[in-house]
Design an enzyme around this catalytic site. Sequence first.
Site, PDB file in Angstrom:
ATOM      1  N   GLY A   8      12.511  -1.871  -7.549  1.00 17.50           N
ATOM      2  CA  GLY A   8      11.953  -2.345  -6.278  1.00 17.50           C
ATOM      3  C   GLY A   8      12.541  -3.717  -5.970  1.00 17.50           C
TER       4      GLY A   8
ATOM      5  N   GLY B 266      12.891  -5.694  -2.394  1.00 22.40           N
ATOM      6  CA  GLY B 266      11.706  -5.967  -1.588  1.00 22.40           C
ATOM      7  C   GLY B 266      11.321  -7.433  -1.519  1.00 22.40           C
TER       8      GLY B 266
ATOM      9  N   ASP C   8      16.582  -0.117  -6.395  1.00 20.20           N
ATOM     10  CA  ASP C   8      15.707   0.087  -5.232  1.00 20.20           C
ATOM     11  C   ASP C   8      16.267   1.286  -4.492  1.00 20.20           C
ATOM     12  OD1 ASP C   8      14.270  -0.347  -2.603  1.00 20.20           O
ATOM     13  OD2 ASP C   8      13.728  -2.263  -3.511  1.00 20.20           O
TER      14      ASP C   8
ATOM     15  N   ARG D  19      -0.029  -4.410   1.348  1.00 21.35           N
ATOM     16  CA  ARG D  19      -1.149  -4.263   2.297  1.00 21.35           C
ATOM     17  C   ARG D  19      -0.836  -4.851   3.658  1.00 21.35           C
ATOM     18  NH1 ARG D  19      -6.665  -6.614   0.562  1.00 21.35           N
ATOM     19  NH2 ARG D  19      -5.566  -8.169  -0.688  1.00 21.35           N
TER      20      ARG D  19
ATOM     21  N   ARG E 143      -6.549  -2.808  -1.560  1.00 21.76           N
ATOM     22  CA  ARG E 143      -5.443  -2.417  -2.440  1.00 21.76           C
ATOM     23  C   ARG E 143      -5.513  -0.919  -2.747  1.00 21.76           C
ATOM     24  NH1 ARG E 143      -6.919  -7.449  -4.073  1.00 21.76           N
ATOM     25  NH2 ARG E 143      -5.374  -9.054  -4.475  1.00 21.76           N
TER      26      ARG E 143
ATOM     27  N   ASN F   9       0.634  -2.318  -6.612  1.00 22.59           N
ATOM     28  CA  ASN F   9      -0.803  -2.114  -6.430  1.00 22.59           C
ATOM     29  C   ASN F   9      -1.150  -0.674  -6.121  1.00 22.59           C
ATOM     30  OD1 ASN F   9      -2.373  -4.520  -6.775  1.00 22.59           O
ATOM     31  ND2 ASN F   9      -1.321  -5.394  -5.003  1.00 22.59           N
TER      32      ASN F   9
ATOM     33  N   ASP G  90      -3.441 -14.071 -10.217  1.00 23.37           N
ATOM     34  CA  ASP G  90      -4.848 -14.498 -10.190  1.00 23.37           C
ATOM     35  C   ASP G  90      -5.033 -15.753 -11.041  1.00 23.37           C
ATOM     36  OD1 ASP G  90      -5.433 -12.135  -8.733  1.00 23.37           O
ATOM     37  OD2 ASP G  90      -5.480 -11.013 -10.600  1.00 23.37           O
TER      38      ASP G  90
ATOM     39  N   ARG H 158      -3.477 -18.693  -9.190  1.00 20.77           N
ATOM     40  CA  ARG H 158      -4.376 -19.129  -8.099  1.00 20.77           C
ATOM     41  C   ARG H 158      -5.542 -19.924  -8.674  1.00 20.77           C
ATOM     42  NH1 ARG H 158      -3.829 -13.331  -5.333  1.00 20.77           N
ATOM     43  NH2 ARG H 158      -2.213 -13.849  -3.815  1.00 20.77           N
TER      44      ARG H 158
ATOM     45  N   HIS I 211      -7.444  -6.326 -11.116  1.00 14.63           N
ATOM     46  CA  HIS I 211      -6.727  -7.030 -10.052  1.00 14.63           C
ATOM     47  C   HIS I 211      -7.066  -6.457  -8.675  1.00 14.63           C
ATOM     48  CE1 HIS I 211      -3.746  -9.380  -7.986  1.00 14.63           C
ATOM     49  NE2 HIS I 211      -3.229  -8.274  -7.478  1.00 14.63           N
TER      50      HIS I 211
ATOM     51  N   MET J 295       3.944 -14.272  -5.978  1.00 16.93           N
ATOM     52  CA  MET J 295       3.943 -13.144  -6.930  1.00 16.93           C
ATOM     53  C   MET J 295       5.228 -13.122  -7.743  1.00 16.93           C
ATOM     54  SD  MET J 295       2.360 -10.739  -8.296  1.00 16.93           S
ATOM     55  CE  MET J 295       3.258 -10.570  -9.831  1.00 16.93           C
TER      56      MET J 295
HETATM   57  N1  LIG Z   1       0.117  -7.505  -9.030  1.00 18.31           N
HETATM   58  C1  LIG Z   1       0.003  -8.418  -8.084  1.00 18.31           C
HETATM   59  O1  LIG Z   1      -0.596  -9.471  -8.296  1.00 18.31           O
HETATM   60  C2  LIG Z   1       0.637  -8.193  -6.749  1.00 18.31           C
HETATM   61  C3  LIG Z   1       1.113  -6.960  -6.390  1.00 18.31           C
HETATM   62  N2  LIG Z   1       1.709  -6.768  -5.178  1.00 18.31           N
HETATM   63  C4  LIG Z   1       2.181  -5.409  -4.877  1.00 18.31           C
HETATM   64  O2  LIG Z   1       3.595  -5.326  -5.095  1.00 18.31           O
HETATM   65  C5  LIG Z   1       4.123  -4.244  -4.326  1.00 18.31           C
HETATM   66  C6  LIG Z   1       5.400  -4.670  -3.611  1.00 18.31           C
HETATM   67  O3  LIG Z   1       5.125  -5.640  -2.645  1.00 18.31           O
HETATM   68  P1  LIG Z   1       6.296  -6.240  -1.708  1.00 18.31           P
HETATM   69  O4  LIG Z   1       7.482  -6.599  -2.534  1.00 18.31           O
HETATM   70  O5  LIG Z   1       5.676  -7.259  -0.853  1.00 18.31           O
HETATM   71  O6  LIG Z   1       6.656  -4.939  -0.837  1.00 18.31           O
HETATM   72  P2  LIG Z   1       8.030  -4.647  -0.060  1.00 18.31           P
HETATM   73  O7  LIG Z   1       7.775  -3.513   0.862  1.00 18.31           O
HETATM   74  O8  LIG Z   1       8.584  -5.905   0.510  1.00 18.31           O
HETATM   75  O9  LIG Z   1       9.014  -4.184  -1.218  1.00 18.31           O
HETATM   76  C7  LIG Z   1       8.806  -3.022  -1.935  1.00 18.31           C
HETATM   77  C8  LIG Z   1      10.159  -2.469  -2.329  1.00 18.31           C
HETATM   78  O10 LIG Z   1       9.954  -1.265  -3.074  1.00 18.31           O
HETATM   79  C9  LIG Z   1      11.013  -0.394  -2.732  1.00 18.31           C
HETATM   80  N3  LIG Z   1      10.712   0.974  -3.089  1.00 18.31           N
HETATM   81  C10 LIG Z   1       9.933   1.879  -2.462  1.00 18.31           C
HETATM   82  N4  LIG Z   1       9.972   3.057  -3.114  1.00 18.31           N
HETATM   83  C11 LIG Z   1      10.766   2.880  -4.183  1.00 18.31           C
HETATM   84  C12 LIG Z   1      11.194   3.729  -5.225  1.00 18.31           C
HETATM   85  N5  LIG Z   1      10.785   5.000  -5.327  1.00 18.31           N
HETATM   86  N6  LIG Z   1      12.041   3.234  -6.156  1.00 18.31           N
HETATM   87  C13 LIG Z   1      12.453   1.949  -6.094  1.00 18.31           C
HETATM   88  N7  LIG Z   1      12.083   1.096  -5.115  1.00 18.31           N
HETATM   89  C14 LIG Z   1      11.240   1.563  -4.178  1.00 18.31           C
HETATM   90  C15 LIG Z   1      11.182  -0.598  -1.235  1.00 18.31           C
HETATM   91  O11 LIG Z   1      12.441  -0.104  -0.793  1.00 18.31           O
HETATM   92  C16 LIG Z   1      11.054  -2.102  -1.121  1.00 18.31           C
HETATM   93  O12 LIG Z   1      12.300  -2.746  -1.234  1.00 18.31           O
HETATM   94  C17 LIG Z   1       2.993  -3.816  -3.403  1.00 18.31           C
HETATM   95  O13 LIG Z   1       2.388  -2.650  -3.915  1.00 18.31           O
HETATM   96  C18 LIG Z   1       2.047  -4.971  -3.441  1.00 18.31           C
HETATM   97  O14 LIG Z   1       0.728  -4.613  -3.123  1.00 18.31           O
HETATM   98  C19 LIG Z   1       1.883  -7.786  -4.313  1.00 18.31           C
HETATM   99  C20 LIG Z   1       1.453  -9.054  -4.624  1.00 18.31           C
HETATM  100  C21 LIG Z   1       0.744  -9.349  -5.842  1.00 18.31           C
HETATM  101  O1  LIG Z   2      -3.370  -8.928  -1.857  1.00 16.08           O
HETATM  102  C1  LIG Z   2      -2.469  -8.086  -2.037  1.00 16.08           C
HETATM  103  O2  LIG Z   2      -2.472  -6.956  -1.529  1.00 16.08           O
HETATM  104  C2  LIG Z   2      -1.350  -8.455  -2.946  1.00 16.08           C
HETATM  105  C3  LIG Z   2      -1.919  -8.894  -4.219  1.00 16.08           C
HETATM  106  O3  LIG Z   2      -2.233  -8.100  -5.089  1.00 16.08           O
HETATM  107  C4  LIG Z   2      -2.255 -10.310  -4.348  1.00 16.08           C
HETATM  108  O4  LIG Z   2      -1.757 -11.151  -3.577  1.00 16.08           O
HETATM  109  O5  LIG Z   2      -3.030 -10.632  -5.264  1.00 16.08           O
END
Ligand SMILES: NC(=O)C1=CN([C@@H]2O[C@H](COP(=O)(O)OP(=O)(O)OC[C@H]3O[C@@H](n4cnc5c(N)ncnc54)[C@H](O)[C@@H]3O)[C@@H](O)[C@H]2O)C=CC1
Ligand SMILES: O=C([O-])CC(=O)C(=O)O
Length: 354
Positions: A8, A11, A34, A82, A88, A120, A152, A155, A181, A240
């Site tokens: 990924g 992204g 990706d 989101r 989530r 998520n 978390d 933060r 989370h 993140m």
């Molecule tokens: N654990 C945490 O604390 C956090 C988790 N997240 C989660 O992280 C995830 C990604 O967020 P962003 O980067 O902002 O999203 P984004 O949409 O900017 O990037 C996601 C990437 O995943 C790629 N992708 C989709 N399907 C794929 C596949 N089968 N194989 C490989 N790549 C694939 C997309 O092409 C894209 O480049 C979300 O689910 C988000 O909710 C976000 C912030 C904090």
């Molecule tokens: O809020 C979200 O969807 C992304 C996330 O997990 C975070 O920022 O903690």
Amino acid sequence: MVKAVVLGAAGGIGQPLSLLLKINPLITELGLYDIVNTPGVAADLSHIATPAKVAGYLPPDDGLKKVLTGAELVVIPAGVPRKPGMTRDQLFSINAGIVKSLATGIAEYAPKAFVLVISNPVNSTVPIVAEVFKKYEGVYDPKRIFGVTTLDVIRASTFVAESNGTPGASADVVVPVVGGHSGVTIVPLLSQSSPALETPSGETPDAFTSRVAALVKRIQFGGDEVVKAKDGAGSATLSMAYAGAEFASKLLRAINGEKGIVTPSFVALPDGGKALAEELKTLAVQANYNEELATLEYFSSNITLGPQGVDKIHPIGKVSDEEAKLVVAAVPELATNITTGVTYIAEAEKNPKL
Ligand SMILES: NC(=O)C1=CN([C@@H]2O[C@H](COP(=O)(O)OP(=O)(O)OC[C@H]3O[C@@H](n4cnc5c(N)ncnc54)[C@H](O)[C@@H]3O)[C@@H](O)[C@H]2O)C=CC1
Ligand SMILES: O=C([O-])CC(=O)C(=O)O
């Protein structure tokens, strides 16, 4: 020699995370995967003069197999983020399938890798990875699968330092965050903050209590704060990426033999959750909660990292009465989230189209 892989990588999180991994001196090879744009991201990063050799891969021509072969550390930020008004859990329908397919690739091509799950809903995607691995002989090792809850923790450090009037010192503030989370499953233990949350002279006990409650809410819903501010353009990406790189760095240092690295992560509990269940019983009494609590097989706890991954899972420990209530309140949602992930893989077995 460590090969790290980002799945990924093109992204919002993937790109800055790949940048931060590129500048980690412990990483010698960095594979970016990706469904779009990784050749460009890799070419861009490859001009940075650090040891890691970077290459980008796409699905055609066995890209997933090529990127994962030889990987020791795999970070997964693939999946949709989101938009305002979403939980989530509403990401599950899309992200479960993405995580399942990537976990299948890891089981086949990098079965000994440490896996860091960012996608998520983490409370459900970590069980998905575990359930996929269990289907392969000798692949599942609960010590090697981590749900990344570091944002978390970051933060909590930032907001507590701000509240203490020392915003520049946030990196020195350590606050355990346990549970999971998402929303109420995120339980910051401010009573265990080191240094402690200060009570300025003149602050009444009531004012202190409401300041603590506001801090807890802000940490629990910090993700929503960013989602709202981005107004439809996604969720936290830069913070993140920083959090993911920090967790990866801690794990790499522990693998290299550094001792005493402790940080929270959402992991499978090796005893099936028995020790936690005992602790939860005591906390339920403290919280005046009389209903039976589900046994949780996954939980975000403080863990000591070691060369094999999870070395020791720490108990929740002594908490305030308010925190006992928060821990207890997190259990039903956590139990549901975990079951959702486990059931998804069981159903997928029956219906391979899932
Ligand atoms: N654990 C945490 O604390 C956090 C988790 N997240 C989660 O992280 C995830 C990604 O967020 P962003 O980067 O902002 O999203 P984004 O949409 O900017 O990037 C996601 C990437 O995943 C790629 N992708 C989709 N399907 C794929 C596949 N089968 N194989 C490989 N790549 C694939 C997309 O092409 C894209 O480049 C979300 O689910 C988000 O909710 C976000 C912030 C904090
Ligand atoms: O809020 C979200 O969807 C992304 C996330 O997990 C975070 O920022 O903690």
